[in-house]
Design a protein around this motif. Sequence first.
Motif, PDB file in Angstrom:
ATOM      1  N   ASN A  17      43.423  52.808  39.049  1.00  0.00           N
ATOM      2  CA  ASN A  17      43.407  53.921  39.887  1.00  0.00           C
ATOM      3  C   ASN A  17      44.810  54.576  39.716  1.00  0.00           C
ATOM      4  N   ASP A  18      44.723  55.834  39.637  1.00  0.00           N
ATOM      5  CA  ASP A  18      45.890  56.737  39.277  1.00  0.00           C
ATOM      6  C   ASP A  18      46.258  57.513  40.723  1.00  0.00           C
ATOM      7  N   PRO A  19      47.461  57.965  40.806  1.00  0.00           N
ATOM      8  CA  PRO A  19      47.962  58.697  41.967  1.00  0.00           C
ATOM      9  C   PRO A  19      47.129  59.913  41.871  1.00  0.00           C
ATOM     10  N   SER A  20      46.865  60.588  43.057  1.00  0.00           N
ATOM     11  CA  SER A  20      46.216  61.662  42.946  1.00  0.00           C
ATOM     12  C   SER A  20      47.196  63.017  42.482  1.00  0.00           C
ATOM     13  N   THR A  21      48.226  62.960  42.480  1.00  0.00           N
ATOM     14  CA  THR A  21      49.251  64.047  41.628  1.00  0.00           C
ATOM     15  C   THR A  21      50.079  63.476  40.870  1.00  0.00           C
ATOM     16  N   GLY A  22      50.574  64.290  39.883  1.00  0.00           N
ATOM     17  CA  GLY A  22      51.674  64.036  38.992  1.00  0.00           C
ATOM     18  C   GLY A  22      50.681  63.341  37.803  1.00  0.00           C
ATOM     19  N   ALA A  23      51.597  63.110  36.502  1.00  0.00           N
ATOM     20  CA  ALA A  23      51.108  62.907  35.256  1.00  0.00           C
ATOM     21  C   ALA A  23      50.877  61.530  35.054  1.00  0.00           C
ATOM     22  N   THR A  24      51.094  60.595  35.890  1.00  0.00           N
ATOM     23  CA  THR A  24      51.173  59.101  35.728  1.00  0.00           C
ATOM     24  C   THR A  24      49.585  58.708  35.578  1.00  0.00           C
ATOM     25  N   LYS A  25      49.539  57.825  34.437  1.00  0.00           N
ATOM     26  CA  LYS A  25      48.285  57.100  34.077  1.00  0.00           C
ATOM     27  C   LYS A  25      48.542  55.691  34.408  1.00  0.00           C
ATOM     28  N   PHE A  26      47.325  54.956  34.272  1.00  0.00           N
ATOM     29  CA  PHE A  26      47.281  53.599  34.210  1.00  0.00           C
ATOM     30  C   PHE A  26      48.257  52.758  35.102  1.00  0.00           C
ATOM     31  N   THR A  27      47.922  53.134  36.367  1.00  0.00           N
ATOM     32  CA  THR A  27      49.014  52.862  37.526  1.00  0.00           C
ATOM     33  C   THR A  27      48.517  51.532  38.165  1.00  0.00           C
ATOM     34  N   THR A  28      47.450  51.511  38.626  1.00  0.00           N
ATOM     35  CA  THR A  28      47.053  50.415  39.534  1.00  0.00           C
ATOM     36  C   THR A  28      45.632  49.831  38.869  1.00  0.00           C
ATOM     37  N   LEU A  29      45.878  48.650  38.080  1.00  0.00           N
ATOM     38  CA  LEU A  29      44.740  47.798  37.529  1.00  0.00           C
ATOM     39  C   LEU A  29      43.851  47.323  38.665  1.00  0.00           C
ATOM     40  N   VAL A  30      42.498  47.848  38.609  1.00  0.00           N
ATOM     41  CA  VAL A  30      41.354  47.436  39.665  1.00  0.00           C
ATOM     42  C   VAL A  30      40.341  46.436  39.065  1.00  0.00           C
ATOM     43  N   ARG A  31      40.128  46.687  37.755  1.00  0.00           N
ATOM     44  CA  ARG A  31      38.977  45.889  37.240  1.00  0.00           C
ATOM     45  C   ARG A  31      39.254  45.626  35.519  1.00  0.00           C
ATOM     46  N   THR A  32      38.972  44.623  35.211  1.00  0.00           N
ATOM     47  CA  THR A  32      38.948  44.340  33.488  1.00  0.00           C
ATOM     48  C   THR A  32      37.656  43.625  33.376  1.00  0.00           C
ATOM     49  N   ARG A  33      36.837  44.255  32.325  1.00  0.00           N
ATOM     50  CA  ARG A  33      35.741  43.777  31.951  1.00  0.00           C
ATOM     51  C   ARG A  33      35.485  43.982  30.679  1.00  0.00           C
ATOM     52  N   THR A  34      34.263  43.486  29.882  1.00  0.00           N
ATOM     53  CA  THR A  34      33.796  44.021  28.651  1.00  0.00           C
ATOM     54  C   THR A  34      32.778  44.932  28.726  1.00  0.00           C
ATOM     55  N   ASP A  35      33.047  46.000  28.197  1.00  0.00           N
ATOM     56  CA  ASP A  35      32.173  47.236  27.990  1.00  0.00           C
ATOM     57  C   ASP A  35      31.435  47.105  26.702  1.00  0.00           C
ATOM     58  N   ALA A  36      29.997  47.022  26.621  1.00  0.00           N
ATOM     59  CA  ALA A  36      29.282  46.847  25.594  1.00  0.00           C
ATOM     60  C   ALA A  36      29.593  48.014  24.338  1.00  0.00           C
ATOM     61  N   THR A  37      29.632  48.985  24.850  1.00  0.00           N
ATOM     62  CA  THR A  37      29.714  50.206  24.118  1.00  0.00           C
ATOM     63  C   THR A  37      30.652  51.422  25.048  1.00  0.00           C
ATOM     64  N   VAL A  38      31.430  52.410  24.475  1.00  0.00           N
ATOM     65  CA  VAL A  38      31.853  53.447  25.104  1.00  0.00           C
ATOM     66  C   VAL A  38      31.021  54.523  25.063  1.00  0.00           C
ATOM     67  N   ASN A  39      30.197  54.721  26.005  1.00  0.00           N
ATOM     68  CA  ASN A  39      29.343  55.908  25.998  1.00  0.00           C
ATOM     69  C   ASN A  39      28.840  56.309  27.143  1.00  0.00           C
ATOM     70  N   PHE A  40      29.702  56.730  28.130  1.00  0.00           N
ATOM     71  CA  PHE A  40      29.489  56.804  29.516  1.00  0.00           C
ATOM     72  C   PHE A  40      29.342  58.490  29.874  1.00  0.00           C
ATOM     73  N   ASP A  41      28.614  58.802  30.945  1.00  0.00           N
ATOM     74  CA  ASP A  41      28.707  60.040  31.516  1.00  0.00           C
ATOM     75  C   ASP A  41      28.580  59.571  33.007  1.00  0.00           C
ATOM     76  N   TRP A  42      29.642  59.483  33.563  1.00  0.00           N
ATOM     77  CA  TRP A  42      29.962  59.248  35.204  1.00  0.00           C
ATOM     78  C   TRP A  42      29.405  60.348  35.999  1.00  0.00           C
ATOM     79  N   ALA A  43      29.487  61.707  35.463  1.00  0.00           N
ATOM     80  CA  ALA A  43      29.147  62.796  36.000  1.00  0.00           C
ATOM     81  C   ALA A  43      30.312  62.874  37.112  1.00  0.00           C
ATOM     82  N   SER A  44      29.910  63.032  38.397  1.00  0.00           N
ATOM     83  CA  SER A  44      31.246  63.232  39.426  1.00  0.00           C
ATOM     84  C   SER A  44      31.231  61.795  40.380  1.00  0.00           C
TER      85      SER A  44
END
Length: 259
Positions: A123-150
Amino acid sequence: EGVPSEARIVRIEPGNLAPTVNAGPDRTITLPNTVQLTGTAADDGLPNPPSALTRNWSKVSGPGTVTFSAPTALATTASFSASGVYVLRLTVSDGALAASDDVRVTVNPALGTGTGLTARYYNDPSTGATKFTTLVRTRTDATVNFDWASGSPIPGVVKTDNFSVRWTGQVQAPVTGNYTFSTVSDDGVRVWINGVLRINNWTNHAPTTNTSAAIPLVAGTRYSIVMEYYERTGGAVARLRWAYPGQATQAIPQSRLFP
């Protein structure tokens, strides 16, 4: 006229020659298969009859252990503990002289049995350019093929906007040739293959396809892969794809991805 008394008849015996041996043609297999080896040998009968020939298979070079089912027979099978290129030798002896011949066996890795890539969601801050800020979940994704829409990748854990994901692991090439990697992303995306940045569109954008230059890969080899992604607002799409000789662009399948 008579034969002089000092004349003698001399028989010249042929000298012993080493056996002739052929280990057979070079072979290629894919693990966990074994290779069937069929050697041939012939002898001149000296100093022993052909039945006295001794035969032995051995490993000359290669990255793993080789086990022969019948190492003293002309025909045998060989199994391998690891993929790679091996040189095997058939040696034949008549008790006095020996000869040998080599066969090259290319052992390809087992077909892909991957489980996916390690995914870390932040989860990243709502403002600013900082990424990879607060780790909230680690898992194994079978593929990277996502459309989460909104929506959220993990409802109740990851925010619907202002989140980032880093996928890490290895990708295994099924054939030898030139590969292109591509992404479909909304928003920013970066991809490294074996430590080299191949795709870099670290911007806010609508769903966009980015494709790498051709990359030569070798069948069965695993290469490190990192994909970074962030979502700012609106729709969220993250797809990782490839194309290679004989395969049109597709999502990289789970069987070729390793955490």
